[in-house]
Design a protein around this motif. Structure first.
Motif, PDB file in Angstrom:
ATOM      1  N   SER A   1       0.823  -1.205   0.000  1.00 40.26           N
ATOM      2  CA  SER A   1       0.000   0.000   0.000  1.00 40.26           C
ATOM      3  C   SER A   1       0.860   1.259   0.000  1.00 40.26           C
ATOM      4  O   SER A   1       1.894   1.310   0.664  1.00 40.26           O
ATOM      5  N   CYS A   2       0.430   2.266  -0.775  1.00 40.97           N
ATOM      6  CA  CYS A   2       1.079   3.586  -0.757  1.00 40.97           C
ATOM      7  C   CYS A   2       0.087   4.632  -1.269  1.00 40.97           C
ATOM      8  O   CYS A   2      -0.942   4.294  -1.849  1.00 40.97           O
ATOM      9  N   THR A   3       0.404   5.879  -1.038  1.00 39.20           N
ATOM     10  CA  THR A   3      -0.416   6.973  -1.529  1.00 39.20           C
ATOM     11  C   THR A   3      -0.435   6.932  -3.051  1.00 39.20           C
ATOM     12  O   THR A   3       0.554   6.579  -3.678  1.00 39.20           O
ATOM     13  N   GLU A   4      -1.564   7.305  -3.640  1.00 43.77           N
ATOM     14  CA  GLU A   4      -1.739   7.189  -5.092  1.00 43.77           C
ATOM     15  C   GLU A   4      -2.459   8.415  -5.632  1.00 43.77           C
ATOM     16  O   GLU A   4      -3.424   8.882  -5.033  1.00 43.77           O
ATOM     17  N   ILE A   5      -1.981   8.922  -6.743  1.00 39.54           N
ATOM     18  CA  ILE A   5      -2.672   9.988  -7.463  1.00 39.54           C
ATOM     19  C   ILE A   5      -3.146   9.393  -8.780  1.00 39.54           C
ATOM     20  O   ILE A   5      -2.332   8.998  -9.617  1.00 39.54           O
ATOM     21  N   ASP A   6      -4.453   9.298  -8.934  1.00 39.19           N
ATOM     22  CA  ASP A   6      -5.029   8.824 -10.191  1.00 39.19           C
ATOM     23  C   ASP A   6      -5.225  10.040 -11.087  1.00 39.19           C
ATOM     24  O   ASP A   6      -6.172  10.799 -10.907  1.00 39.19           O
ATOM     25  N   ILE A   7      -4.320  10.226 -12.019  1.00 35.93           N
ATOM     26  CA  ILE A   7      -4.462  11.334 -12.956  1.00 35.93           C
ATOM     27  C   ILE A   7      -5.595  11.025 -13.921  1.00 35.93           C
ATOM     28  O   ILE A   7      -6.379  11.889 -14.278  1.00 35.93           O
ATOM     29  N   GLN A   8      -5.681   9.771 -14.319  1.00 38.58           N
ATOM     30  CA  GLN A   8      -6.699   9.385 -15.286  1.00 38.58           C
ATOM     31  C   GLN A   8      -7.169   7.961 -15.051  1.00 38.58           C
ATOM     32  O   GLN A   8      -6.369   7.042 -14.976  1.00 38.58           O
ATOM     33  N   GLU A   9      -8.456   7.792 -14.894  1.00 42.83           N
ATOM     34  CA  GLU A   9      -9.140   6.501 -14.998  1.00 42.83           C
ATOM     35  C   GLU A   9     -10.285   6.805 -15.949  1.00 42.83           C
ATOM     36  O   GLU A   9     -11.224   7.513 -15.602  1.00 42.83           O
ATOM     37  N   ALA A  10     -10.199   6.307 -17.190  1.00 38.40           N
ATOM     38  CA  ALA A  10     -11.124   6.795 -18.204  1.00 38.40           C
ATOM     39  C   ALA A  10     -11.432   5.758 -19.272  1.00 38.40           C
ATOM     40  O   ALA A  10     -10.710   4.777 -19.441  1.00 38.40           O
ATOM     41  N   ASN A  11     -12.516   6.024 -19.980  1.00 35.23           N
ATOM     42  CA  ASN A  11     -12.828   5.343 -21.227  1.00 35.23           C
ATOM     43  C   ASN A  11     -13.491   6.394 -22.117  1.00 35.23           C
ATOM     44  O   ASN A  11     -13.450   7.580 -21.796  1.00 35.23           O
TER      45      ASN A  11
ATOM     46  N   TRP B   1     -14.476   9.920 -17.264  1.00 37.67           N
ATOM     47  CA  TRP B   1     -13.121  10.273 -16.831  1.00 37.67           C
ATOM     48  C   TRP B   1     -13.188  10.584 -15.348  1.00 37.67           C
ATOM     49  O   TRP B   1     -14.100  11.270 -14.887  1.00 37.67           O
ATOM     50  N   ARG B   2     -12.221  10.095 -14.587  1.00 36.61           N
ATOM     51  CA  ARG B   2     -12.140  10.413 -13.165  1.00 36.61           C
ATOM     52  C   ARG B   2     -10.686  10.611 -12.781  1.00 36.61           C
ATOM     53  O   ARG B   2      -9.809   9.875 -13.226  1.00 36.61           O
ATOM     54  N   SER B   3     -10.450  11.620 -11.962  1.00 36.43           N
ATOM     55  CA  SER B   3      -9.149  11.861 -11.339  1.00 36.43           C
ATOM     56  C   SER B   3      -9.393  11.863  -9.841  1.00 36.43           C
ATOM     57  O   SER B   3     -10.433  12.334  -9.377  1.00 36.43           O
ATOM     58  N   ALA B   4      -8.446  11.307  -9.063  1.00 37.50           N
ATOM     59  CA  ALA B   4      -8.662  11.224  -7.617  1.00 37.50           C
ATOM     60  C   ALA B   4      -7.340  11.140  -6.868  1.00 37.50           C
ATOM     61  O   ALA B   4      -6.324  10.725  -7.417  1.00 37.50           O
ATOM     62  N   LEU B   5      -7.384  11.541  -5.613  1.00 32.22           N
ATOM     63  CA  LEU B   5      -6.268  11.401  -4.686  1.00 32.22           C
ATOM     64  C   LEU B   5      -6.642  10.328  -3.673  1.00 32.22           C
ATOM     65  O   LEU B   5      -7.762  10.323  -3.148  1.00 32.22           O
ATOM     66  N   HIS B   6      -5.734   9.400  -3.410  1.00 33.10           N
ATOM     67  CA  HIS B   6      -5.997   8.334  -2.444  1.00 33.10           C
ATOM     68  C   HIS B   6      -4.906   8.326  -1.382  1.00 33.10           C
ATOM     69  O   HIS B   6      -3.717   8.329  -1.713  1.00 33.10           O
ATOM     70  N   GLN B   7      -5.307   8.275  -0.123  1.00 33.76           N
ATOM     71  CA  GLN B   7      -4.347   8.092   0.946  1.00 33.76           C
ATOM     72  C   GLN B   7      -3.855   6.656   0.938  1.00 33.76           C
ATOM     73  O   GLN B   7      -4.473   5.779   0.334  1.00 33.76           O
TER      74      GLN B   7
ATOM     75  N   LYS C   1     -10.795   0.940  -0.069  1.00 36.50           N
ATOM     76  CA  LYS C   1     -12.130   0.895  -0.656  1.00 36.50           C
ATOM     77  C   LYS C   1     -12.263   1.879  -1.815  1.00 36.50           C
ATOM     78  O   LYS C   1     -13.298   1.946  -2.449  1.00 36.50           O
ATOM     79  N   GLY C   2     -11.202   2.641  -2.085  1.00 35.61           N
ATOM     80  CA  GLY C   2     -11.239   3.561  -3.208  1.00 35.61           C
ATOM     81  C   GLY C   2     -12.131   4.763  -2.989  1.00 35.61           C
ATOM     82  O   GLY C   2     -12.708   5.289  -3.919  1.00 35.61           O
ATOM     83  N   VAL C   3     -12.256   5.197  -1.735  1.00 33.99           N
ATOM     84  CA  VAL C   3     -13.105   6.342  -1.456  1.00 33.99           C
ATOM     85  C   VAL C   3     -12.534   7.585  -2.126  1.00 33.99           C
ATOM     86  O   VAL C   3     -13.250   8.284  -2.803  1.00 33.99           O
ATOM     87  N   GLY C   4     -11.241   7.823  -1.949  1.00 36.33           N
ATOM     88  CA  GLY C   4     -10.551   8.908  -2.629  1.00 36.33           C
ATOM     89  C   GLY C   4     -11.331  10.204  -2.658  1.00 36.33           C
ATOM     90  O   GLY C   4     -12.461  10.298  -2.234  1.00 36.33           O
ATOM     91  N   SER C   5     -10.710  11.204  -3.187  1.00 34.65           N
ATOM     92  CA  SER C   5     -11.405  12.471  -3.411  1.00 34.65           C
ATOM     93  C   SER C   5     -10.882  13.011  -4.721  1.00 34.65           C
ATOM     94  O   SER C   5      -9.732  12.766  -5.082  1.00 34.65           O
ATOM     95  N   GLY C   6     -11.724  13.673  -5.439  1.00 33.52           N
ATOM     96  CA  GLY C   6     -11.272  14.198  -6.711  1.00 33.52           C
ATOM     97  C   GLY C   6     -12.416  14.666  -7.573  1.00 33.52           C
ATOM     98  O   GLY C   6     -13.514  14.892  -7.105  1.00 33.52           O
ATOM     99  N   TYR C   7     -12.120  14.812  -8.835  1.00 30.66           N
ATOM    100  CA  TYR C   7     -13.079  15.303  -9.808  1.00 30.66           C
ATOM    101  C   TYR C   7     -13.449  14.180 -10.758  1.00 30.66           C
ATOM    102  O   TYR C   7     -12.629  13.371 -11.116  1.00 30.66           O
ATOM    103  N   GLY C   8     -14.684  14.179 -11.185  1.00 35.94           N
ATOM    104  CA  GLY C   8     -15.093  13.229 -12.199  1.00 35.94           C
ATOM    105  C   GLY C   8     -16.312  12.452 -11.801  1.00 35.94           C
ATOM    106  O   GLY C   8     -16.777  12.458 -10.708  1.00 35.94           O
TER     107      GLY C   8
END
Length: 146
Positions: A114-124, A128-134, A139-146
């Motif tokens: 496990s590590c911190t993750e920045i999802d710049i792009q999860e898309a088709n 499109w979704r971008s998110a920050l994960h601790q 569970k992929g709660v994350g926060s972001g736009y999309g």
């Protein structure tokens, strides 16, 4: 192969052996300075590429603070159920070898680390979704736009 990253220099393209603990990674091609991932493909940017050997220091660590990160992507033909993804994770700083035979880590612990993750792009082609994960956002709660 190698790609040129403006502001960083040339980076090697390191193919992953596994996509998840239970699934081998698909092919990722380098063609005419473009990365072309096929289904289940996974690749990393590295300062060096050693065939069938993974060491945390081989991965590139981009210093992006105060800089821009630009890329282009074609999502044509990537329908529902497909996820064309671009993540930033701290593989170079991760001293733990993962269950995927490299140093991959993410917030969901896909390969056992496990590590911190920045999802710049999860898309088709439709979403499109971008998110920050601790680090422990399994569970992929994350926060972001999309």
């Amino acid at each position: 192969g190698k790609l040129h990253v403006p502001g960083y220099g040339n980076v090697s393209f390191v193919s992953a052996r596994h996509n998840t603990m239970d699934r081998e990674a698909g092919i990722v091609e380098l063609r005419d300075w473009h990365l072309i991932p096929h289904m289940w493909g996974r690749a990393y940017f590295g300062n060096a590429c050693m065939e069938d050997r993974y060491h945390q220091q081989q991965y590139a660590a981009f210093r992006l603070l105060g800089k821009a990160f630009r890329y282009s992507v074609s999502l044509q033909g990537q329908g529902c159920g497909c996820n064309v993804a671009l993540y930033l994770v701290s593989m170079r700083q991760n001293s733990l070898a993962s269950d995927c035979c490299d140093h991959y880590c993410d917030a969901s612990s896909v390969c056992g680390v496990s590590c911190t993750e920045i999802d710049i792009q999860e898309a088709n082609a439709f979403a499109w979704r971008s998110a920050l994960h601790q680090k422990n956002d399994q569970k992929g709660v994350g926060s972001g736009y999309g």
